[in-house]
Design a protein around this motif. Structure first.
Motif, mmCIF file in Angstrom:
data_model
loop_
_atom_site.group_PDB
_atom_site.id
_atom_site.type_symbol
_atom_site.label_atom_id
_atom_site.label_comp_id
_atom_site.label_asym_id
_atom_site.label_seq_id
_atom_site.Cartn_x
_atom_site.Cartn_y
_atom_site.Cartn_z
ATOM 1 N N UNK A 1 44.461 29.822 24.068
ATOM 2 C CA UNK A 1 45.865 30.065 23.786
ATOM 3 C C UNK A 1 46.078 31.578 23.715
ATOM 4 N N UNK A 2 47.135 32.030 24.345
ATOM 5 C CA UNK A 2 47.513 33.440 24.309
ATOM 6 C C UNK A 2 48.641 33.597 23.299
ATOM 7 N N UNK A 3 48.440 34.468 22.302
ATOM 8 C CA UNK A 3 49.447 34.701 21.268
ATOM 9 C C UNK A 3 49.901 36.149 21.334
ATOM 10 N N UNK A 4 51.171 36.347 20.977
ATOM 11 C CA UNK A 4 51.683 37.707 20.922
ATOM 12 C C UNK A 4 53.011 37.747 20.222
ATOM 13 N N UNK A 5 53.468 38.968 19.944
ATOM 14 C CA UNK A 5 54.781 39.138 19.336
ATOM 15 C C UNK A 5 55.379 40.454 19.799
ATOM 16 N N UNK A 6 56.699 40.518 19.697
ATOM 17 C CA UNK A 6 57.429 41.737 20.058
ATOM 18 C C UNK A 6 58.688 41.802 19.206
ATOM 19 N N UNK A 7 59.031 43.005 18.748
ATOM 20 C CA UNK A 7 60.226 43.214 17.927
ATOM 21 C C UNK A 7 61.090 44.300 18.541
ATOM 22 N N UNK A 121 46.631 37.458 31.927
ATOM 23 C CA UNK A 121 47.358 36.700 30.907
ATOM 24 C C UNK A 121 47.999 37.644 29.893
ATOM 25 N N UNK A 122 47.256 38.652 29.442
ATOM 26 C CA UNK A 122 47.807 39.604 28.464
ATOM 27 C C UNK A 122 48.985 40.373 29.048
ATOM 28 N N UNK A 123 48.858 40.838 30.282
ATOM 29 C CA UNK A 123 49.927 41.600 30.927
ATOM 30 C C UNK A 123 51.178 40.756 31.091
ATOM 31 N N UNK A 124 51.015 39.539 31.580
ATOM 32 C CA UNK A 124 52.159 38.638 31.772
ATOM 33 C C UNK A 124 52.790 38.292 30.429
ATOM 34 N N UNK A 125 51.956 37.996 29.420
ATOM 35 C CA UNK A 125 52.472 37.629 28.099
ATOM 36 C C UNK A 125 53.243 38.783 27.474
ATOM 37 N N UNK A 126 52.703 39.995 27.554
ATOM 38 C CA UNK A 126 53.396 41.161 26.981
ATOM 39 C C UNK A 126 54.734 41.390 27.666
ATOM 40 N N UNK A 127 54.765 41.275 28.968
ATOM 41 C CA UNK A 127 56.017 41.455 29.710
ATOM 42 C C UNK A 127 57.029 40.369 29.329
ATOM 43 N N UNK A 128 56.564 39.123 29.225
ATOM 44 C CA UNK A 128 57.458 38.017 28.867
ATOM 45 C C UNK A 128 58.023 38.191 27.460
#
Length: 147
Positions: A1-7, A121-128
């Motif tokens: 599972x790829x997890x992330x957050x952005x504010x 996955x990290x690059x796509x997730x961060x962009x999304x």
């Protein structure tokens, strides 16, 4: 599972951010990746509780159904019910800053159900993540809460 957050800081109150996210039927008009979004069930207050979404993931499309929960106007969170992904869960949190702005945080965990190299996955997730919050910001700042 790829997890992330952005504010991001949004010029508008938490209620406007919350209300924009409740308007599922209009997601495809302001969220670039959303092809279609349909409310399948509503809660006692008329908010979408079971929602089906179809996304354009660039490499393929994906359909999924999420169950939504609410703590107005501070938080919206969801859990995966079914669909083309293995799993997706997450939340939006809104914190008013006292100056007419709100700190909006989007956090998500996604398992696409097929292998994706870690760096991709990290690059796509961060962009999304960045795009999702930026699109919410643009929608709230441009139009405010739906009527």
């Amino acid at each position: 599972m790829h997890r992330g957050s952005h504010s991001e800081v949004i010029r508008g109150d938490a209620r406007a951010c919350f209300e924009v996210l409740l308007d599922f039927e209009r997601y495809s008009a302001w969220q670039g990746a959303v092809r279609r979004c349909e409310v399948l069930e509503r809660d006692a207050e008329g908010r979408g509780s079971l929602v089906e979404t179809e996304l354009d993931l660039k490499i393929r499309s994906a359909r999924y159904v999420l169950r939504y929960h609410y703590d107005p106007p501070r938080r919206i969170w969801w859990e995966y019910v079914e669909g083309d992904l293995r799993s997706i869960d997450g939340e939006y949190r809104f914190e008013e800053r006292g100056d007419g702005t709100t700190l909006a945080t989007y956090e998500v965990g996604v398992d696409l159900g097929f292998p994706v190299p870690g760096r991709v996955a990290r690059t796509v997730a961060e962009r999304a993540l960045r795009t999702a919050v930026a699109e919410l910001r643009d929608r709230v700042e441009r139009d405010g809460a739906p009527a």
